[in-house]
Enzyme design. Structure first.
Site, PDB file in Angstrom:
ATOM      1  N   GLU A  84       0.816  -1.219   0.000  1.00 40.38           N
ATOM      2  CA  GLU A  84       0.000   0.000   0.000  1.00 40.38           C
ATOM      3  C   GLU A  84       0.844   1.260   0.000  1.00 40.38           C
ATOM      4  OE1 GLU A  84      -3.010  -0.023  -0.695  1.00 40.38           O
ATOM      5  OE2 GLU A  84      -3.440  -2.151  -0.431  1.00 40.38           O
TER       6      GLU A  84
ATOM      7  N   ASP B 139       2.266  -1.106 -16.009  1.00 40.53           N
ATOM      8  CA  ASP B 139       2.407  -0.327 -14.779  1.00 40.53           C
ATOM      9  C   ASP B 139       3.330   0.873 -14.945  1.00 40.53           C
ATOM     10  OD1 ASP B 139       4.767  -1.677 -15.067  1.00 40.53           O
ATOM     11  OD2 ASP B 139       4.858  -2.432 -13.008  1.00 40.53           O
TER      12      ASP B 139
END
Length: 420
Positions: free
Chosen positions: A147, A168
């Site tokens: 995260e 990405d």
């Protein structure tokens, strides 16, 4: 209700520092094809010592709430909604830890020019830290690593779209069709549901922290991910570099702690070890004694050592502890200090440290007489003898868990290639 101990929280900080500096012991699991792009991100984390009002803090706030779970993305961040208001995002990384509605493990804001008081990371309390963790799959603190990667502008390695239709933004992470939800045997290439074609010929980087696999399978950020994170930090989060949050506004008289576990290191050999820790006098008074408690894998047999010496204020010393038994596996070493000068430690949040490490057999050849490369490997290794041209007798090949997987008895000529 779940209440996390200070030490469980501290263990999460240790995880972040290992993963973002590539000090994690399980980096030996990184496939050889990705070793050259695995990166030290050069970002470190610490609990705050000063709150927004300039008062001392251990960086931890516990807030009682009537919410059994938090089912939305905003309520943990507001006192009025049963959560806790953020501290200034310019000076702190806010981490909210709470019960989240299934199947959420965590979520994060991304850096941008429009960041507000909701900026930060939320993590499920059952997947936080690497001691006393309640999850069977997410017990090594990698949800926090993942995260915070988002908080530093990383997206998932599959580009958040199926069928290789997006990436990405990092060239050194192979295109991937979809998320990975469990450990795979490398090379594993996810099949696209579009044309049933693999996304890449190298193999999915499912061991990347930005995939969805379980904690024990994650072990790297790539170099391009590092570049992307540092760019986001320098563009949006540079104010943290001038934050006063780590400067304590006051000092304590008796305050000793551990700054670092020097040994075990990432990889050790044998069935026993003598741990080494660096203790630091954070207080104003000289310290002549303290107790050091230590153990392997948390809640095993507890070992104690009574240290004596003369440690001036702000001084530190490396302490070698008596040997303890070890085992061939991935382990977590834990150590903490207590009772400086025979009195209560006035700040216990700097007492506790953890370290991940891997143990291999003591009989494994060392670099003094052989070179083994690539190591680790999934297909073959080359053994090159440094001090002699051949070897007669038995030798063994071990996997990354220290388990014997192959025995050879023939005479070897240097260099020798082993396929398996």
């Amino acid at each position: 209700r779940t209440v996390l101990s200070d030490w469980q929280i501290t263990s999460q900080i240790d995880v972040l520092n290992e993963d973002y500096r590539r000090f994690n012991a399980d980096k030996i699991k990184t496939p050889a094809v990705f070793q050259s792009v695995a990166a030290d991100v050069e970002i470190e984390f610490a609990l705050a010592n000063r709150d927004p009002n300039g008062n001392w803090t251990n960086g931890i706030r516990r807030v009682q709430t009537s919410n059994l779970v938090f089912a939305d993305f905003t309520s943990p961040k507001y006192t009025s909604m049963g959560g806790d208001n953020a501290w200034s995002r310019d000076n702190y990384l806010n981490l909210w830890v709470c019960e989240l509605d299934s199947p959420l493990l965590g979520y994060s804001t991304f850096p941008s020019a429009s960041m507000d008081e909701t900026d930060g990371v939320v993590i499920h309390c059952k997947a936080f830290g690497r001691i006393d963790c309640n999850s069977k799959k997410y017990y090594l603190g990698r949800t926090g690593t993942h995260e915070i990667g988002h908080w530093l502008n990383l997206i998932h390695v599959w580009g958040d779209e199926d069928c290789c239709n997006a990436d990405d933004g990092c060239d050194d992470t192979p295109l991937q069709a979809k998320p990975t939800y469990k450990c795979q045997e490398f090379p594993f290439t996810s099949l696209s549901s579009c044309n049933n074609q693999p996304c890449n010929t190298v193999g999915d980087m499912f061991m990347n922290y930005m995939d969805y696999t379980v904690d024990s399978c994650m072990n790297l950020f790539s170099n391009d991910q590092r570049i992307r994170m540092l760019a986001a930090f320098n563009l949006y989060r540079t104010s943290l570099l001038s934050s006063q949050a780590l400067i304590p506004p006051t000092s304590f008289s008796n305050d000793i702690g551990i700054t670092k576990v020097l040994f075990p290191d990432e990889l050790i050999y044998g069935d026993s070890m003598a741990p080494v820790v660096r203790i630091h006098n954070y207080g104003t008074q000289s310290i002549s004694s303290c107790d050091i408690y230590y153990e392997k894998d948390w809640k095993n047999y507890l070992n104690t050592f009574h240290w004596t010496g003369n440690l001036a204020s702000d001084g530190e010393v490396d302490v070698t502890l008596p040997k303890i038994a070890d085992s061939l596996w991935n382990n977590i070493f834990c150590a903490w200090t207590k009772d400086p000068n025979g009195t209560q430690d006035e700040d216990t949040t700097n007492d506790f440290r953890t370290r991940s490490y891997v143990v291999r057999p003591a009989t494994e050849p060392t670099e003094n007489n052989v070179i083994v490369y690539p190591n680790p490997s999934n297909t073959q290794i080359t053994v090159e003898f440094k001090d002699f041209e051949s070897l007669q007798g038995s030798y063994f090949v071990y996997n990354i868990l220290g388990q014997r997987s192959e025995e050879h008895t023939s005479e070897l000529q240097s260099p020798y290639v082993i396929s398996y």
